[in-house]
Design an enzyme around this catalytic site. Structure first.
Site, PDB file in Angstrom:
ATOM      1  N   CYS A 185       0.835  -1.211   0.000  1.00 37.85           N
ATOM      2  CA  CYS A 185       0.000   0.000   0.000  1.00 37.85           C
ATOM      3  C   CYS A 185       0.864   1.253   0.000  1.00 37.85           C
ATOM      4  O   CYS A 185       1.408   1.650   1.039  1.00 37.85           O
ATOM      5  CB  CYS A 185      -0.922  -0.012   1.219  1.00 37.85           C
ATOM      6  N   CYS A 216      -0.476   4.052   2.222  1.00 40.14           N
ATOM      7  CA  CYS A 216      -0.233   3.844   3.649  1.00 40.14           C
ATOM      8  C   CYS A 216       1.212   4.143   4.027  1.00 40.14           C
ATOM      9  O   CYS A 216       1.483   4.735   5.083  1.00 40.14           O
ATOM     10  CB  CYS A 216      -0.547   2.398   4.038  1.00 40.14           C
ATOM     11  N   ASP A 217       2.151   3.721   3.184  1.00 40.06           N
ATOM     12  CA  ASP A 217       3.553   3.695   3.600  1.00 40.06           C
ATOM     13  C   ASP A 217       4.483   4.617   2.824  1.00 40.06           C
ATOM     14  O   ASP A 217       5.677   4.701   3.150  1.00 40.06           O
ATOM     15  CB  ASP A 217       4.082   2.254   3.481  1.00 40.06           C
TER      16      ASP A 217
END
Length: 319
Positions: free
Chosen positions: A135, A138-139
């Site tokens: 992701c 997300c990261d």
């Protein structure tokens, strides 16, 4: 004789646990069926910095454990096992757990999520959360000023690669074919970005790590067989997701990719009394916060369904 419940939640994660919290507070006594990975994909995530309310971030396992304890505090109960069959022809629904135990439910919430597809090469799963990610949204923040690679050739890979250029100094797209599968507009957008490099017609064979963090990727040229090392700080998989709906085939309407189809703006499935929330019905966002939001929606939809209401009265919600 089968045990009877008002509502059974199949699956945990942010969606299922949020639904459990809301329903438990409404004295619905939900039973949550959790599989072998209670908490879902977030339990494999080391740091979550974009879930509202945690100024300094929180680990994925801690966040899921907190949500589980919150649901238990209000009366939700949990059972470890797999739902191997669901009879949806009539109510109450009949669920088979682990191939033998039978339980009944007036309503069901499906929150079994979607699993990211893996290459299944050495060093991949071992370094998940240590430089391997599924992701970018997300990261990506963790790779400011660094080098990363994205594996994939579709629209999602192009989107993730373009997004990562906001943080990383260099993004290399690795694809096993010489031609990309992405739409022309997405390809052109990526190719016009001077931070994106290309490693086409190459297969990833191993993810390398140094001192517990990803440091490189081995690839093999499909034409020449020549092996190459690409130095990188991050390895992002963008080859798609598989919704965990195998047990629902022929039981409820699924789309061509296996995601549960819900009525727009609700969590209602094609079967009255069955609802779906989280990534199992989300083909677009796949974020913890959006999953939690649909978990809340599912709980509200269940409450009003059991009360026999045809329209939602938000002034009488579970808040």
């Amino acid at each position: 004789m089968a045990t009877k419940h008002k509502v059974i939640i199949v699956g945990t994660g942010p969606a299922g646990l949020t639904a459990a919290i809301y329903l438990a507070r409404a004295d619905m006594n939900p039973l949550v069926i959790e599989g072998q990975e209670p908490g879902g994909q977030l339990t494999l995530t080391t740091e979550v910095e974009n879930f509202p309310g945690f100024i300094n971030g929180i680990t994925g396992p801690e966040l899921m454990d907190n949500m589980r304890k919150q649901a238990e505090r209000f009366g939700a109960t949990f059972k470890t096992g797999w739902v191997t069959n669901v009879k949806t022809e009539s109510r109450p629904f009949h669920l088979t757990i682990n191939g033998k135990e039978e339980i009944e439910a007036e309503t069901i919430i499906i929150s079994t999520g979607a699993s990211a597809k893996w290459l299944n090469v050495p060093g991949e799963k071992e370094n998940f959360g240590k430089g391997v990610s599924t992701c970018a949204t997300c990261d990506g923040f963790f790779y400011r000023g660094k080098k990363v690679v994205v594996v994939g050739g579709g629209d999602s890979a192009m989107e993730e690669a373009s997004f990562l250029t906001k943080f990383a100094d260099e993004v290399t797209v690795i694809h096993r074919r010489s031609e990309l599968r992405a739409s022309k507009i997405m390809q052109n957008r990526a190719k016009e970005n001077n931070k994106i490099k290309w490693a086409l017609n190459k297969m990833t064979t191993e993810v390398l790590s140094t001192n517990g963090k990803v440091s490189g990727v081995k690839v093999v040229d499909n034409s020449t067989g020549k092996e190459e090392l690409i130095e990188t700080d991050g390895f992002f998989l963008a080859i798609g997701h598989t919704p965990n709906t195998a047990f629902l085939e022929d039981k409820v309407e699924l789309d061509q990719n296996g995601y549960v189809v819900v009525e727009p703006g609700t969590t209602k499935t094609s079967i009255p009394g069955m609802f779906a929330c989280g990534d199992v019905q989300d083909v677009t966002y796949k974020q913890a916060i959006t999953a939690a939001g649909t978990g809340c929606m599912a709980a509200l939809d269940v409450e009003h369904y059991l009360e026999g209401e045809t329209t939602l009265d938000w002034s009488q919600s579970l808040s």
